[in-house]
Enzyme design. Structure first.
Site, mmCIF file in Angstrom:
data_model
loop_
_atom_site.group_PDB
_atom_site.id
_atom_site.type_symbol
_atom_site.label_atom_id
_atom_site.label_comp_id
_atom_site.label_asym_id
_atom_site.label_seq_id
_atom_site.Cartn_x
_atom_site.Cartn_y
_atom_site.Cartn_z
ATOM 1 N N LYS A 1 -7.221 1.954 -2.869
ATOM 2 C CA LYS A 1 -6.837 1.297 -1.608
ATOM 3 C C LYS A 1 -6.811 2.304 -0.456
ATOM 4 O O LYS A 1 -7.255 2.022 0.661
ATOM 5 C CB LYS A 1 -5.463 0.625 -1.798
ATOM 6 C CG LYS A 1 -4.796 0.141 -0.529
ATOM 7 C CD LYS A 1 -5.577 -0.947 0.161
ATOM 8 C CE LYS A 1 -4.985 -1.284 1.520
ATOM 9 N NZ LYS A 1 -5.852 -2.124 2.328
ATOM 10 N N THR B 1 0.865 -1.188 0.000
ATOM 11 C CA THR B 1 0.000 0.000 0.000
ATOM 12 C C THR B 1 0.898 1.235 0.000
ATOM 13 O O THR B 1 1.592 1.500 0.986
ATOM 14 C CB THR B 1 -0.914 0.035 1.244
ATOM 15 O OG1 THR B 1 -1.665 -1.171 1.294
ATOM 16 C CG2 THR B 1 -1.864 1.213 1.179
ATOM 17 N N LYS C 1 0.000 5.153 8.499
ATOM 18 C CA LYS C 1 0.633 5.494 7.204
ATOM 19 C C LYS C 1 -0.435 5.662 6.127
ATOM 20 O O LYS C 1 -0.396 6.599 5.327
ATOM 21 C CB LYS C 1 1.633 4.382 6.853
ATOM 22 C CG LYS C 1 2.241 4.407 5.490
ATOM 23 C CD LYS C 1 1.658 3.400 4.507
ATOM 24 C CE LYS C 1 1.624 1.975 4.925
ATOM 25 N NZ LYS C 1 1.063 1.052 3.944
#
Ligand code: NAP
Length: 285
Positions: free
Chosen positions: A168, A93, A236
């Site tokens: 995502k 990701t 994150k």
């Protein structure tokens, strides 16, 4: 026999690589901490000394790394092994910009590139039931179909590189907000003298029922935070989603509040626990 490679054998990468092996391919692997390669070596995978060696010997190399910094660092070590017939699928990701950079560098080597981040945690990774969001080279998506099928229950192709990374981040931004709302709800219920087990029952019986609350809820009440999805990675993802919102002039006030809670959780030393540990910021337990 197809020759496949896998870089990054963390919580997600290890079970994904294991499922890849079940396709009957020849598998080469590399991980920064070499000891994590051992279970796959025992199962017949070849352990390589560096990422370029994996790529040079593989038709397609998959990567599953912590964050943009790790994805870039490993790709830099891999790029010399890429070329025509030695393609790269990054399943980490990351932000769309990082993905585009890797795609451009792969193109210089005449290698095809696909970004393919996943939704679903450790258990779906083990069961081969991840949801895969892919974008980039369509022909590579088609050639990798068997491998993606072994790792996931559903794959979608979203067009040009950056779209899958963006999709995502949207998904995880929603998930981060849901978890902080859940933590606040548990805290308020407890503070108000309500039975939090009953809150879980009420949530599960109504329109707010979802697998995440059902699986994580009881563990949160027990104070168990074994990392399936490390909290530091969730923070994150919120950071990258906010960055994307900033670039696109899209206000995301709820995500910004959720991000602040996850930062507080990291500051409290909870970064390596499961992301549901953010609830402790509110419940104190
Ligand atoms: P993890 O267990 O922390 O594994 C991270 C991997 O990245 C490890 O192989 C680690 O190597 C490697 N790495 C980190 N920094 C590196 C560096 N500077 N150079 C080289 N390798 C480096 O994380 P994970 O849960 O498997 O997550 C991997 C990716 O999938 C992340 O992008 C995460 O956001 C995403 N994701 C996770 C989940 C989940 O539920 N866990 C679900 C969907 C997506 P070492 O072993 O040497 O540390």
């Amino acid at each position: 026999m197809q020759k496949m490679g896998f870089l990054g054998l963390g919580i997600m990468g290890l079970p994904m690589a294991r499922n890849l092996m079940r396709t009957g391919c020849e598998l080469r692997v590399w991980n920064r901490t070499p000891g994590k390669c051992e279970p796959l070596a025992t199962a017949g995978a070849v352990v390589c000394d560096d990422p370029a060696e994996v790529c040079a010997a593989s038709d397609i190399t998959f990567a599953m790394l912590a964050d943009p910094k790790a994805a870039r660092a490993v790709f830099t070590g891999a790029v010399a092994g890429l070329g025509r017939g030695h393609d790269y699928v990054d399943m980490s990701t990351v932000d769309p910009g990082t993905s585009r950079e890797l795609a451009a560098a792969a193109a210089k080597q005449e290698a095809r590139f696909l970004e393919a981040p996943v939704s679903g945690s450790q258990k779906p990774a083990m069961d081969g039931t991840l949801v895969i969001m892919a974008a980039g080279d369509r022909s590579l998506y088609e050639d990798a179909a068997g491998a993606l099928d072994a790792m996931g229950k559903k794959a979608v192709f979203l067009g040009e590189v950056g779209n899958a990374a963006r999709m995502k981040l949207v998904v995880n931004m929603i998930m981060g907000g849901m978890m902080t709302a859940f933590g606040e709800g548990l805290a308020l219920a407890g503070r108000g003298g309500l039975d939090r087990e009953v809150l879980l029952e009420v949530l599960a019986a109504g329109a707010l029922a979802n697998p995440m609350f059902a699986v994580k809820g009881p563990a949160v009440l027990r104070g168990e935070f074994v990392p399936a999805f490390p909290l530091k990675h969730m923070q994150k993802d919120l950071r990258l989603a906010l960055q994307t919102g900033d670039e696109l002039a899209q206000p995301l006030p709820t995500a910004a509040a959720a991000n602040a809670a996850f930062i507080a959780a990291r500051q409290a030393g909870l970064g390596d626990l499961d992301f549901s540990a953010v609830c402790r910021i509110f419940t104190g337990s």
